[in-house]
Design a protein around this motif. Structure first.
Motif, PDB file in Angstrom:
ATOM      1  N   PRO A   1       0.681  -1.184  -0.173  1.00 51.74           N
ATOM      2  CA  PRO A   1       0.054  -0.081  -0.065  1.00 51.74           C
ATOM      3  C   PRO A   1       0.942   1.429   0.040  1.00 51.74           C
ATOM      4  O   PRO A   1       2.125   1.225   0.538  1.00 51.74           O
ATOM      5  N   LEU A   2       0.344   2.319  -0.569  1.00 49.06           N
ATOM      6  CA  LEU A   2       1.135   3.536  -0.688  1.00 49.06           C
ATOM      7  C   LEU A   2       0.744   4.263   0.508  1.00 49.06           C
ATOM      8  O   LEU A   2      -0.250   4.747   0.863  1.00 49.06           O
ATOM      9  N   VAL A   3       1.496   4.676   1.528  1.00 48.26           N
ATOM     10  CA  VAL A   3       1.510   5.352   2.636  1.00 48.26           C
ATOM     11  C   VAL A   3       1.909   6.840   2.309  1.00 48.26           C
ATOM     12  O   VAL A   3       3.172   7.043   2.102  1.00 48.26           O
TER      13      VAL A   3
ATOM     14  N   TYR B   1       7.538  15.617   5.061  1.00 53.06           N
ATOM     15  CA  TYR B   1       8.471  15.689   3.908  1.00 53.06           C
ATOM     16  C   TYR B   1       9.412  17.110   3.753  1.00 53.06           C
ATOM     17  O   TYR B   1       8.702  18.089   4.249  1.00 53.06           O
ATOM     18  N   ILE B   2      10.558  16.860   3.451  1.00 51.58           N
ATOM     19  CA  ILE B   2      11.387  17.869   3.430  1.00 51.58           C
ATOM     20  C   ILE B   2      11.303  18.445   2.006  1.00 51.58           C
ATOM     21  O   ILE B   2      11.403  17.628   1.075  1.00 51.58           O
ATOM     22  N   CYS B   3      11.431  19.879   1.776  1.00 49.42           N
ATOM     23  CA  CYS B   3      11.455  20.524   0.461  1.00 49.42           C
ATOM     24  C   CYS B   3      12.950  20.769   0.213  1.00 49.42           C
ATOM     25  O   CYS B   3      13.342  21.740   1.024  1.00 49.42           O
ATOM     26  N   LEU B   4      13.365  20.134  -0.635  1.00 44.69           N
ATOM     27  CA  LEU B   4      14.769  20.280  -1.047  1.00 44.69           C
ATOM     28  C   LEU B   4      15.101  21.787  -1.431  1.00 44.69           C
ATOM     29  O   LEU B   4      16.099  22.343  -1.091  1.00 44.69           O
ATOM     30  N   ASP B   5      14.254  22.294  -1.994  1.00 40.03           N
ATOM     31  CA  ASP B   5      14.337  23.619  -2.625  1.00 40.03           C
ATOM     32  C   ASP B   5      14.393  24.586  -1.576  1.00 40.03           C
ATOM     33  O   ASP B   5      15.176  25.499  -1.564  1.00 40.03           O
ATOM     34  N   LYS B   6      13.467  24.550  -0.626  1.00 39.73           N
ATOM     35  CA  LYS B   6      13.446  25.416   0.619  1.00 39.73           C
ATOM     36  C   LYS B   6      14.848  25.197   1.375  1.00 39.73           C
ATOM     37  O   LYS B   6      15.606  26.077   1.982  1.00 39.73           O
TER      38      LYS B   6
ATOM     39  N   GLU C   1      11.368  13.539  -2.686  1.00 36.10           N
ATOM     40  CA  GLU C   1      10.417  12.559  -2.241  1.00 36.10           C
ATOM     41  C   GLU C   1       8.917  12.633  -2.233  1.00 36.10           C
ATOM     42  O   GLU C   1       8.341  11.772  -2.543  1.00 36.10           O
ATOM     43  N   TYR C   2       8.492  13.842  -1.885  1.00 33.02           N
ATOM     44  CA  TYR C   2       7.139  14.222  -1.848  1.00 33.02           C
ATOM     45  C   TYR C   2       6.892  13.870  -3.418  1.00 33.02           C
ATOM     46  O   TYR C   2       5.724  13.354  -3.668  1.00 33.02           O
ATOM     47  N   VAL C   3       7.288  14.445  -4.328  1.00 37.96           N
ATOM     48  CA  VAL C   3       7.063  14.669  -5.694  1.00 37.96           C
ATOM     49  C   VAL C   3       6.794  12.908  -6.159  1.00 37.96           C
ATOM     50  O   VAL C   3       5.851  12.528  -6.797  1.00 37.96           O
ATOM     51  N   GLN C   4       7.830  12.267  -5.755  1.00 40.57           N
ATOM     52  CA  GLN C   4       7.963  10.738  -6.160  1.00 40.57           C
ATOM     53  C   GLN C   4       6.678  10.184  -5.719  1.00 40.57           C
ATOM     54  O   GLN C   4       5.999   9.150  -6.435  1.00 40.57           O
ATOM     55  N   ILE C   5       6.062  10.503  -4.506  1.00 41.85           N
ATOM     56  CA  ILE C   5       4.744   9.840  -3.784  1.00 41.85           C
ATOM     57  C   ILE C   5       3.689  10.206  -4.603  1.00 41.85           C
ATOM     58  O   ILE C   5       3.016   9.546  -4.912  1.00 41.85           O
ATOM     59  N   LEU C   6       3.793  11.404  -4.834  1.00 35.58           N
ATOM     60  CA  LEU C   6       2.319  11.971  -5.391  1.00 35.58           C
ATOM     61  C   LEU C   6       2.373  11.066  -7.030  1.00 35.58           C
ATOM     62  O   LEU C   6       1.165  10.930  -7.251  1.00 35.58           O
ATOM     63  N   SER C   7       3.748  11.041  -7.553  1.00 31.87           N
ATOM     64  CA  SER C   7       3.517  10.421  -8.850  1.00 31.87           C
ATOM     65  C   SER C   7       3.033   9.093  -8.923  1.00 31.87           C
ATOM     66  O   SER C   7       2.476   8.312  -9.896  1.00 31.87           O
ATOM     67  N   GLN C   8       2.990   8.380  -7.595  1.00 26.40           N
ATOM     68  CA  GLN C   8       2.792   6.900  -7.386  1.00 26.40           C
ATOM     69  C   GLN C   8       1.069   6.629  -7.316  1.00 26.40           C
ATOM     70  O   GLN C   8       0.456   5.606  -7.275  1.00 26.40           O
ATOM     71  N   ILE C   9       0.397   7.893  -6.603  1.00 26.04           N
ATOM     72  CA  ILE C   9      -0.875   7.964  -6.269  1.00 26.04           C
ATOM     73  C   ILE C   9      -1.814   7.137  -7.331  1.00 26.04           C
ATOM     74  O   ILE C   9      -2.477   6.190  -6.858  1.00 26.04           O
ATOM     75  N   LYS C  10      -1.819   7.627  -8.525  1.00 20.55           N
ATOM     76  CA  LYS C  10      -2.750   6.963  -9.588  1.00 20.55           C
ATOM     77  C   LYS C  10      -2.681   5.761  -9.747  1.00 20.55           C
ATOM     78  O   LYS C  10      -3.613   4.849 -10.164  1.00 20.55           O
ATOM     79  N   ASN C  11      -1.400   5.111  -9.648  1.00 17.50           N
ATOM     80  CA  ASN C  11      -1.222   3.738  -9.874  1.00 17.50           C
ATOM     81  C   ASN C  11      -1.248   2.958  -8.551  1.00 17.50           C
ATOM     82  O   ASN C  11      -0.838   1.648  -8.736  1.00 17.50           O
TER      83      ASN C  11
END
Ligand code: SF4
Length: 498
Positions: free
Chosen positions: A108-110, A117-122, A168-178
């Motif tokens: 399951p995707l948690v 999550y840390i924002c690397l840009d900030k 990490e946050y963007v990677q998680i978001l990209s997994q939601i639909k699948n």
């Protein structure tokens, strides 16, 4: 294993539901999971109800997590996504652990809250030394200034961000639909549902009272006037603009809320819950104390509370916040409790009380300084032994084992802090529910035991509270009403005052 559970349940449900207990037992044998009758009752209710909305009110420790995982596994072919939403990170982790007991080849995707999550840009905008410290912190301790927010990381900026590849946050978001199974929290849920628009969703909402009950907002003086929108041309870099825009949006949101609820002065206000379930195909609510705000036409199953309170002592102190001796009694109670228990939790009803407690006990950790769940983690790990908090402390914390809980007063909603006039009856209902939820902080597992101190002798005036305490007494709790007029404190039979 997943297909086995699904296939057997689907077949058997069509044919002979009377055999459910045996069939389930056989299926679950391999996983080492045993079901209690209550869990089977919940499963039967879920299978029988053809309503979009179903609700199960079951006391803590019923094993409801396993039941909704079994149900969703057996029905998963009907849905594109199954979302388990709960209130805290700990509870998310618990669902994940229970899910894995089924030895499924499915992950399951948690998704935790953005602040985990840390924002690397900030982070890259901070001096090197500060970056180093922040990267060593645990997720829950992340400073606000480096946490992900959708105001800083807008959809447009996300495409340009130089750290996107490692985020990490963007990677998680990209997994939601699948992802077929998602474990999220209530704060993120609207955002997740928006991303899964038009899909067939089974939504399981654990601790649903947290999502459906009124929520508290804190309005500061500056939130009462409309903030000025920053303009990109006034900033040297897009990151500088993003940081200012983030602050602007947070303030704007509060300003809009203040306007919507006609709030005229700073303070803490309760506002109604407002959640849209239209995008889900089926919604199941779980809670130990079901709110009245369930959707219309919701099938409801109420499981009798058979919890054992025999290891719990409830002591009602003969004082209340209006009495002269109140602060002294509070001080003495906390002092005694910290001498006896390694885990002391104070459930307060206002920031003013928290400040007083901090004054009396400089080592006390309160929600004035830290996030509730960070405090609870520290309490559980033994770093601290005294925590005090308002709101979520009454309704959403989970500390198993031996402990002492101190309620500073009955949790009536404060009329001056509410956006609408609260009648006595409504105020009573809100108080009673919160009081029960506060009491519910004691029994979080079968190993739980300890004492609950209630510093409010007005309890005698409220038959509903007395009835509830008497029901706990029938379940084994020792209930003591301290009476100063008697020389010795006695166990008094609580009398219902009509
Ligand atoms: S993609 Fe968004 S969250 Fe990730 S590092 Fe960039 S700005 Fe931050």
């Amino acid at each position: 294993m997943l297909s086995l559970v699904a296939a057997v349940l689907a077949r058997f449900l069509k044919n002979d539901e009377k055999k459910l207990p045996q069939v389930l037992e056989k299926i679950l044998e391999k996983t080492g999971i045993k079901l209690f009758q209550t869990q089977i009752d919940i499963l039967l209710f879920l299978y029988h109800s053809s309503n979009k909305f179903k609700a199960v009110e079951a006391p803590t420790g019923t094993g409801k997590t396993i039941t909704y995982i079994i149900y969703s596994l057996s029905k998963e072919h009907n849905f594109d996504h199954v979302i388990f939403s709960t209130f805290t990170k700990n509870l998310q982790q618990q669902i994940y652990t229970e899910f894995h007991k089924f030895s499924l080849d499915i992950e399951p995707l948690v998704i935790f809250g953005k602040s985990s999550y840390i924002c690397l840009d900030k982070l890259s905008l901070l001096p090197e030394k500060e970056q180093e410290i922040i990267t060593r912190l645990k997720p829950g301790e992340l400073l606000k200034k480096t946490a992900v927010t959708s105001y800083y990381c807008s959809q447009e900026y996300r495409k340009l961000c130089p750290h996107r590849e490692n985020c990490e946050y963007v990677q998680i978001l990209s997994q939601i639909k699948n992802s077929k199974f998602l474990i999220v929290n209530h704060f993120l849920l609207p955002h997740i549902l928006r991303r899964l628009d038009d899909r067939r969703i089974l939504l399981v909402i654990d601790e649903c009272h947290q999502l459906l009950s009124r929520r508290v907002i804190h309005i500061e003086k500056e939130d009462l006037s409309e903030p000025e929108k920053p303009s990109p041309e006034n900033f040297g870099t897009i990151q500088e603009f993003n940081l200012t825009y983030e602050k602007y949006m947070i303030q704007l949101q509060k300003y809009r809320l203040a306007k919507k609820y006609n709030i005229q002065s700073p303070g803490r206000y309760e506002i109604p819950a407002n959640f849209d379930f239209s995008s889900a195909k089926e919604v199941i609510f779980f809670s130990a104390t079901m709110p009245e705000t369930l959707p219309e036409n919701c099938d409801l199953l109420q499981i009798e509370d058979r919890t054992d309170w025999s290891n719990v002592k409830i002591i009602i102190k003969d004082t209340n916040y209006r009495k002269k001796d109140y602060l002294n009694t509070l001080r003495q109670t906390i002092k005694k409790a910290t001498g006896k228990y390694s885990r002391v939790i104070v459930l307060a009803t206002s920031h003013q009380q928290l400040r007083k407690i901090r004054e009396m006990f400089p080592d006390a950790a309160t929600t004035l300084d830290e996030k509730p769940f960070t405090l609870i983690e520290k309490l559980k790990s033994g770093q601290i032994n005294l925590v005090a908090g308002t709101d979520v402390f009454w309704t959403g914390i989970d500390v198993p084992g031996r402990k002492c809980i101190i309620m500073t007063k009955l949790p009536f909603p404060s009329p001056e802090n509410s956006d609408e006039e609260i009648s006595f009856v409504t105020g009573m209902q809100i108080m009673l529910k919160k009081f029960k939820q506060g009491m519910g902080r004691m029994l979080r597992s079968s190993r739980c035991c300890g004492e609950i101190f209630i510093l409010d002798n007005r309890i005698q005036k409220f038959p509903e509270v007395i009835d509830y305490l008497q029901s706990l007494s029938k379940k084994g709790a020792t209930v003591i009403f301290e009476n100063k007029r008697k020389e010795n404190t006695q166990n008094l039979r609580l009398r219902v005052v009509k």
